[in-house]
Design an enzyme around this catalytic site. Structure first.
Site, PDB file in Angstrom:
ATOM      1  N   LYS A  31       0.864  -1.188   0.000  1.00  0.00           N
ATOM      2  CA  LYS A  31       0.000   0.000   0.000  1.00  0.00           C
ATOM      3  C   LYS A  31       0.890   1.224   0.000  1.00  0.00           C
ATOM      4  O   LYS A  31       2.043   1.162   0.437  1.00  0.00           O
ATOM      5  CB  LYS A  31      -0.879   0.028   1.258  1.00  0.00           C
ATOM      6  CG  LYS A  31      -2.127   0.864   1.104  1.00  0.00           C
ATOM      7  CD  LYS A  31      -3.197   0.094   0.363  1.00  0.00           C
ATOM      8  CE  LYS A  31      -4.510   0.826   0.311  1.00  0.00           C
ATOM      9  NZ  LYS A  31      -5.584  -0.117  -0.067  1.00  0.00           N
TER      10      LYS A  31
HETATM   11  N1  GLU Z   1      -7.213   0.028  -3.265  1.00  0.00           N
HETATM   12  C1  GLU Z   1      -7.971  -1.150  -3.543  1.00  0.00           C
HETATM   13  C2  GLU Z   1      -8.026  -2.051  -2.324  1.00  0.00           C
HETATM   14  O1  GLU Z   1      -7.907  -1.596  -1.223  1.00  0.00           O
HETATM   15  C3  GLU Z   1      -7.507  -1.859  -4.805  1.00  0.00           C
HETATM   16  C4  GLU Z   1      -6.075  -2.311  -4.820  1.00  0.00           C
HETATM   17  C5  GLU Z   1      -5.609  -2.801  -6.171  1.00  0.00           C
HETATM   18  O2  GLU Z   1      -6.399  -2.861  -7.097  1.00  0.00           O
HETATM   19  O3  GLU Z   1      -4.423  -3.120  -6.273  1.00  0.00           O
HETATM   20  O4  GLU Z   1      -8.306  -3.221  -2.418  1.00  0.00           O
END
Ligand code: GLU
Length: 420
Positions: free
Chosen positions: A103
Site C-alpha cells: 500500500k
Molecule cells: N485500493 C484497492 C483495495 O484496497 C484496490 C487495490 C488494487 O487494485 O491493487 O483493495
C-alpha cells in the site's frame, strides 16, 4: 501504534492462534518486506513549493509481485499504510490472485490542490518510489483520493523514466491507456456479487433494505448496483450529508450526479429528488437488513457497535470495524462479511487488468464481470466452508478469511524456503 494497525495486528494474531501458526511465521508475517518513506517538494501554482510526505510499504511477496492502492488523504500515516498493506496480502490470497500485499499514500487532502498541483505531486511521488515499483515487482492502483487519472500520470511518469510504455506498472488506468473494462466499478460490483451469493438461499436481493456509508467509488457504485439489483437503499451518506428515504433512494441518479462532480448535498437540491437529511450516525444504526460501511476505517467501534441494527455488515471500506466492535457484533449474532473478502473485487479486476496489459489483450466487460463473479463466489464459498454463516461464538467469517489468507501465504513461503 495507531488504532488501525492495532486492529490489523489483533486480527492477525487471533487467527494465527486459531490455526496454530509457528512463532517464526508469526514474526515473518508481522514484519514488512520493504518500507519506503519520502519527503519531497512539489511546485505549486503560485511558483512556491511545498514539502509532502509519502509512503510505500510492501508487506509480503511470497505469492507474487506486491499489489495495493495509493491513497491521498490528510490521515495517511506510516501505521495506516502498514495496516492496509497487510490487509492486501490476505485479500489477494483470499481471492487467490498471484499477488502479495502493499500500500502507499501521501499525506495530503487532494481537494486542496489544483489539477496541475495534483499532477505535479503524483509525478514527483512516482519518481520517488520508482526503485521499488514495477510490473514484476510492485503494482500500485487507486485508493481513497486517487483514481484513473492519477494512474495514467503514474504510468506515464514510470514509462518516461524507462524510455518506453509500460502499462503493467499500475492498474485502475483509463481504458484508453491500457485500463480494463469493468475496473472502475469492480469493487462495488464485487460487493454486490458477494451479497447476492450470501442471500441466494434466502430470497435474494429483491426488497432488502440497505444503508451505505460513504459515496465514493466503493459506496456510490455499490448503492447504484444494489438498487439496480432490486434492493431498497434507504440510507446513503458522504462526508457531510446523510440521506434517508423509506421507499428507497434513487442511487442511480445520485451516483451519476456525484460522478459529474456533485455531492449528496447538491444532489438533494436537484428537482424531483426525494430524501430527508438525517444525522451521519443514523446510517450506522439504521434499522435495515444490510449495513455497508464503505467510507473509512474504524467507524464501527466499541462505542457504537451495540447500536447496529442490521443483521449483516458487508465491509466495503478497509478496516471499518475495530477488533472490539467485531466482538460485540459477533456476540450479538450479527454477521460480518469482512473487507478482505467483500471488497476484493477491486484488486481482482486489477489482476485481470495486469494480465491484459502483459498480453496486450483487451477483454470485454462481460468477460471481466463473469470472471469477477467466479472469483468472488469461489472466495465467499471457501470462507463460508471454513466458518458457516450463523456460527456465532465458534468462529467468524473474518477469522475464516484470515485463516485462508494466512495458510495460502505460509504454503507459498514453505514451498519457496528461506533464501539463501
Ligand atoms: N485500493 C484497492 C483495495 O484496497 C484496490 C487495490 C488494487 O487494485 O491493487 O483493495
Amino acid at each position: 501504534m495507531e488504532p488501525v494497525l492495532e486492529t490489523a495486528m489483533k486480527q492477525f494474531h487471533r487467527a494465527a492462534d486459531q490455526v496454530g501458526l509457528s512463532d517464526q511465521h508469526r514474526e515473518l508475517l508481522t514484519s514488512f518486506k520493504t518500507i519506503y518513506r519520502t519527503q519531497f517538494p512539489v511546485e505549486m501554482d503560485d511558483e512556491t513549493f511545498r514539502i509532502f510526505e509519502g509512503y510505500r510499504v510492501l508487506h509480503n511477496n511470497a505469492r507474487g509481485p506486491t499489489k495495493g492502492g495509493i491513497r491521498y488523504s490528510p490521515h495517511v500515516s506510516m501505521d495506516e499504510v502498514k495496516a492496509l498493506a497487510m490487509w492486501m496480502t490476505w485479500k489477494c490470497a483470499v481471492v487467490n490472485v498471484p499477488f502479495g500485499g502493499a500500500k502507499g499514500g501521501v499525506t495530503v487532502d487532494p481537494a486542496t490542490l489544483s489539477h496541475n498541483e495534483r499532477q505535479n505531486l503524483t509525478r514527483r511521488f512516482t519518481a520517488e518510489i520508482i526503485p521499488i515499483i514495477g510490473p514484476d515487482q510492485d503494482i500500485p492502483a487507486p485508493d481513497m483520493g486517487t483514481g484513473p487519472e492519477t494512474m495514467a500520470w503514474m504510468m506515464d511518469t514510470y514509462s518516461m523514466m524507462k524510455g518506453y510504455t509500460i502499462p503493467g506498472v499500475v492498474t485502475g488506468k483509463p481504458v484508453a491507456v491500457g485500463g480494463s473494462e469493468g475496473r472502475f466499478e469492480a469493487t462495488g460490483r464485487g460487493l454486490t456479487y458477494v451479497l447476492e451469493e450470501h442471500l441466494s438461499m434466502d430470497g435474494g436481493l429483491q426488497g432488502r433494505t440497505v444503508a451505505v456509508q460513504g459515496f465514493g467509488n466503493v459506496g456510490g457504485v455499490t448503492a447504484k448496483l444494489l438498487r439496480q439489483g432490486g434492493a431498497t437503499v434507504q440510507y446513503i451518506s458522504d462526508v457531510d450529508t446523510a440521506l434517508y428515504h423509506p421507499a428507497g433512494l434513487d442511487t442511480v441518479t445520485a451516483w451519476a450526479h456525484v460522478q459529474q462532480g456533485g455531492s449528496l448535498k447538491t444532489w438533494l437540491e436537484q428537482p424531483g429528488v426525494e430524501a430527508d437529511v438525517v444525522d451521519g450516525a443514523d446510517v450506522l444504526s439504521a434499522d435495515v437488513d444490510v449495513l455497508v460501511p464503505a467510507a473509512v476505517e474504524s467507524v464501527l467501534t466499541e462505542y457504537n457497535a451495540d447500536k447496529v441494527r442490521a443483521r449483516l455488515v458487508l465491509e466495503g471500506a478497509n478496516g471499518p470495524t475495530t477488533a472490539e466492535a467485531d466482538e460485540i457484533l459477533n456476540d450479538r449474532g450479527i454477521t460480518v462479511i469482512p473487507d478482505i473478502l467483500a471488497n476484493a473485487g477491486g484488486v481482482t479486476v486489477s489482476y485481470f487488468e495486469w494480465v491484459q496489459a502483459r498480453q496486450y489483450m483487451q477483454w470485454s466487460e462481460e468477460q471481466v464481470n463473469a470472471e469477477l463473479r467466479r472469483l468472488m463466489v469461489n472466495a465467499y464459498r471457501t470462507v463460508v466452508s471454513r466458518c458457516p454463516i450463523g456460527s456465532h461464538g465458534d468462529c467468524t467469517q473474518r477469522e475464516a478469511a484470515q485463516w485462508v489468507g494466512i495458510e495460502r501465504v505460509v504454503e507459498a513461503i514453505e514451498h519457496r524456503g528461506i533464501y539463501p
